[in-house]
Design an enzyme around this catalytic site. Structure first.
Site, short mmCIF file in Angstrom:
data_model
loop_
_atom_site.label_atom_id
_atom_site.label_comp_id
_atom_site.label_asym_id
_atom_site.label_seq_id
_atom_site.Cartn_x
_atom_site.Cartn_y
_atom_site.Cartn_z
CD1 TRP A 1 -0.21 -1.40 3.35
CD2 TRP A 1 0.59 0.72 2.86
NE1 TRP A 1 0.33 -1.47 4.58
CE2 TRP A 1 1.20 -0.25 4.35
CE3 TRP A 1 1.14 2.28 3.62
CZ2 TRP A 1 1.88 0.51 5.29
CZ3 TRP A 1 1.75 2.05 4.35
CH2 TRP A 1 2.15 1.73 5.33
CG ASN A 2 5.81 1.21 1.17
OD1 ASN A 2 4.99 0.13 -0.28
ND2 ASN A 2 5.82 0.92 1.36
CE LYS B 1 -3.73 -9.57 -2.03
NZ LYS B 1 -4.38 -7.84 -1.92
N PRO B 2 -3.78 -5.61 -5.92
CG PRO B 2 -5.23 -4.05 -6.20
CD PRO B 2 -4.83 -5.63 -6.73
CB ALA B 3 -2.28 -3.55 -0.27
N GLY C 1 6.32 -6.54 0.13
CA GLY C 1 5.85 -6.18 2.23
C GLY C 1 6.64 -6.40 2.66
CB SER C 2 5.89 -8.23 5.80
OG SER C 2 5.22 -9.10 6.02
CD GLU D 1 11.52 -4.27 -1.55
OE1 GLU D 1 11.29 -3.78 -0.09
OE2 GLU D 1 10.53 -3.11 -2.16
CG LEU D 2 10.22 -9.94 1.81
CD1 LEU D 2 11.78 -11.86 2.53
CD2 LEU D 2 9.36 -9.95 0.78
CB CYS E 1 10.68 -0.85 2.25
SG CYS E 1 9.61 -2.34 1.92
CD GLU F 1 10.02 -2.66 7.23
OE1 GLU F 1 10.83 -1.73 6.54
OE2 GLU F 1 10.58 -3.12 7.22
C1 SIN Z 1 9.10 0.56 -0.56
O1 SIN Z 1 8.97 1.22 -0.02
O2 SIN Z 1 8.74 -0.62 -0.82
C2 SIN Z 1 10.19 1.02 -1.88
C3 SIN Z 1 10.31 2.38 -1.39
C4 SIN Z 1 11.26 2.89 -2.95
O3 SIN Z 1 11.07 2.28 -4.23
O4 SIN Z 1 11.76 3.87 -2.70
#
Ligand code: SIN
Length: 490
Positions: free
Chosen positions: A157-158, A181-183, A237-238, A259-260, A293, A392
């Site tokens: 979602w971010n 599938k989006p958040a 995500g997580s 990408e966690l 992240c 985090e």
């Molecule tokens: C993320 O927070 O997963 C991606 C951040 C970014 O692309 O800079």
């Protein structure tokens, strides 16, 4: 509900095989504006049946799409890119409303996401194999790159636009078809993006989007994990969810890009340019209210410059304007939901109970506007025993750890299972190379807080996952290597 110049961008159904369709069960779930915690839209609440229909469509579209000349795939991606930019303002308003990202940053996210579409449109035409020097006379050895097949993209979602764009664009460039599938917090941006892909002329079944509530998400995702036609899963995500995807996709040995979570250190050495370091921390820590992240989670400052750095930082952080994301003045919007703001509050309370001191912030704010606002915060006297050192925080909190020597800070920075991003500030060229090599992360910002770009490989090591997004490496994850050996040529 955002007011748009192109209201058709607001979709509420799944896109499957070029058709906008309700979920099979006819169910819907609400989308909430984090600024006031009120529902402003309803979208399809899908289940395993919808997920399988999407795979049927993607699998049927794959042969024709993968055989299309790369230049044609590139042209469609370029048209999509142009439409995304044409609708920048509308897309930014949708992002702001469903995610709580300040409008100015949301406009930046549209550009950022679009840059991946443009980049991979260009890369599509540069997919190359090899012709290898033959070891035996009369033989030719050739290496081809081929698309893996149907890709399942599961996005967070971010960055509701950028993350899905940087998964779908390389997949299509490579010749794969996609189910996504989006958040559940932010489905509308993904649906708008899919509508624009359709307007760009993307053939039916090439991009399919299925939305689902938090409760029904496992049904959709597990259907994709179990389906042998899905050849790759890409997820941001997580770490716990990433591990689940890795375990469950093992039965059909899918290719994975994960990408966690991160726990990024940000180190300020005594030879650093302090103003540059404060600028870098403001950019990396407070982007999207600290909900990224890659944002620094632990800020290590050398004893000799600690007090000067904290004073300058606190001034800047205390001046940040907190407010509803769609207000022009907002620099920090609401956090995504109640769970997020509760976690931030818990981390700060735990830190204070264990000896940290609040220099600025440290509390919930603007409760009259809604329940999800947290003041941008600087804490000093942070220690490894605190929760915010291990997990985090995903919020606008900068905890400062004091250090005295390089070996000690490298050891502490690496003392985490995660390894996504790290940052440090120094003007000593020997130290720069030493520290850059010693940090156990996939990405390192050296005298720079804003590191992400479409031309760079984004991704982590250790429990932050594997696979890279962006750059020429970003295409490899969507292709496999086929070796041809032709004999009897001599
Ligand atoms: C993320 O927070 O997963 C991606 C951040 C970014 O692309 O800079």
């Amino acid at each position: 509900m955002p007011t748009l110049s192109e209201p058709t961008l607001l979709r509420s159904q799944n896109l499957i095989d070029g058709q906008w369709r309700d979920a099979g069960l006819g169910a819907r779930f609400p989308v909430t504006d984090p600024a006031n915690a009120e529902a402003f839209a309803n979208v399809a609440d899908s289940d395993a049946g919808d997920a399988r229909l999407a795979v049927d469509a993607a699998a049927a579209a794959f042969p024709a799409w993968s055989r299309r000349p790369a230049r044609e795939r590139a042209q469609l991606l370029k048209r999509w890119h142009a439409l995304i930019l044409d609708h920048q303002e509308d897309l930014a308003r949708i992002i702001s409303t469903e995610q709580g990202k300040p409008l100015k940053e949301a406009r930046g996210e549209v550009q950022y996401g679009a840059s991946y579409v443009e980049w991979f449109a260009e890369e599509a035409t540069r997919i190359c194999g090899d012709i290898v020097a033959e070891a035996v006379p009369g033989r030719k050895l050739l290496v081809l790159k081929e698309p893996v097949g149907v890709v399942a993209a599961i996005t967070p979602w971010n960055f509701p636009l950028a993350m899905i764009a940087r998964k779908i664009a390389p997949a299509l460039a490579a010749g794969c078809t996609v189910v996504a599938k989006p958040a559940e917090d932010t489905p509308l941006t993904a649906l708008a993006l899919a509508w624009l892909a359709q307007q760009a002329g993307m053939p039916a079944g090439v991009v399919n989007i299925v939305t689902a509530s938090r409760e029904r998400t496992p049904g959709v995702v597990d259907a994709w994990l179990a389906d042998s036609r899905v050849r790759k899963v890409t997820f941001t995500g997580s770490t716990p969810v990433g591990k689940h995807l890795a375990r469950e996709s093992a039965a059909t040995l899918k290719k994975l890009s994960l990408e966690l979570g991160g726990n990024a250190p940000f180190i300020v050495f005594d030879d650093a340019d302090l103003d540059a370091a404060v600028d870098g921390l403001m950019a990396s820590k407070f982007r999207n209210g600290g909900q990224t992240c890659v944002c620094p989670n632990r800020v290590y400052v050398h004893d000799a410059v600690h007090d000067a750095f904290v004073e300058r930082l606190a001034q800047r952080v205390g001046a940040l304007h907190v407010g509803p994301a769609t207000e022009d003045a907002a620099q920090i919007g609401p956090m995504i939901n109640a769970r997020a703001v509760d976690k931030i509050a818990r981390h700060v309370e735990d830190a204070v109970a264990r000896g940290a001191r609040v220099v600025t912030g440290g509390k919930r704010v603007r409760s009259a506007d809604g329940p999800h606002y947290y003041a941008p915060t600087v804490l000093v006297d942070a220690t490894p025993a605190m929760e915010l050192s291990c997990e985090e925080t995903f919020g606008p909190v900068a905890p400062i750890f004091r250090f005295r020597d390089e070996a000690e800070v490298i050891r502490d920075a690496n003392d985490t299972p995660f390894g996504l991003a790290a940052y440090f500030y120094s003007n000593d060229i020997r130290r720069i190379w030493r520290v850059a090599q010693a940090l156990e992360t996939g990405m390192v910002g050296i005298n720079e807080g804003a590191i992400a770009a479409e031309a760079a490989p984004f991704g982590g090591v250790k429990e932050s996952g594997y696979g890279r997004e962006g750059s020429r490496h970003g295409l490899d994850d969507y292709m496999h290597t086929k070796y041809l050996c032709q004999g009897q040529l001599g």
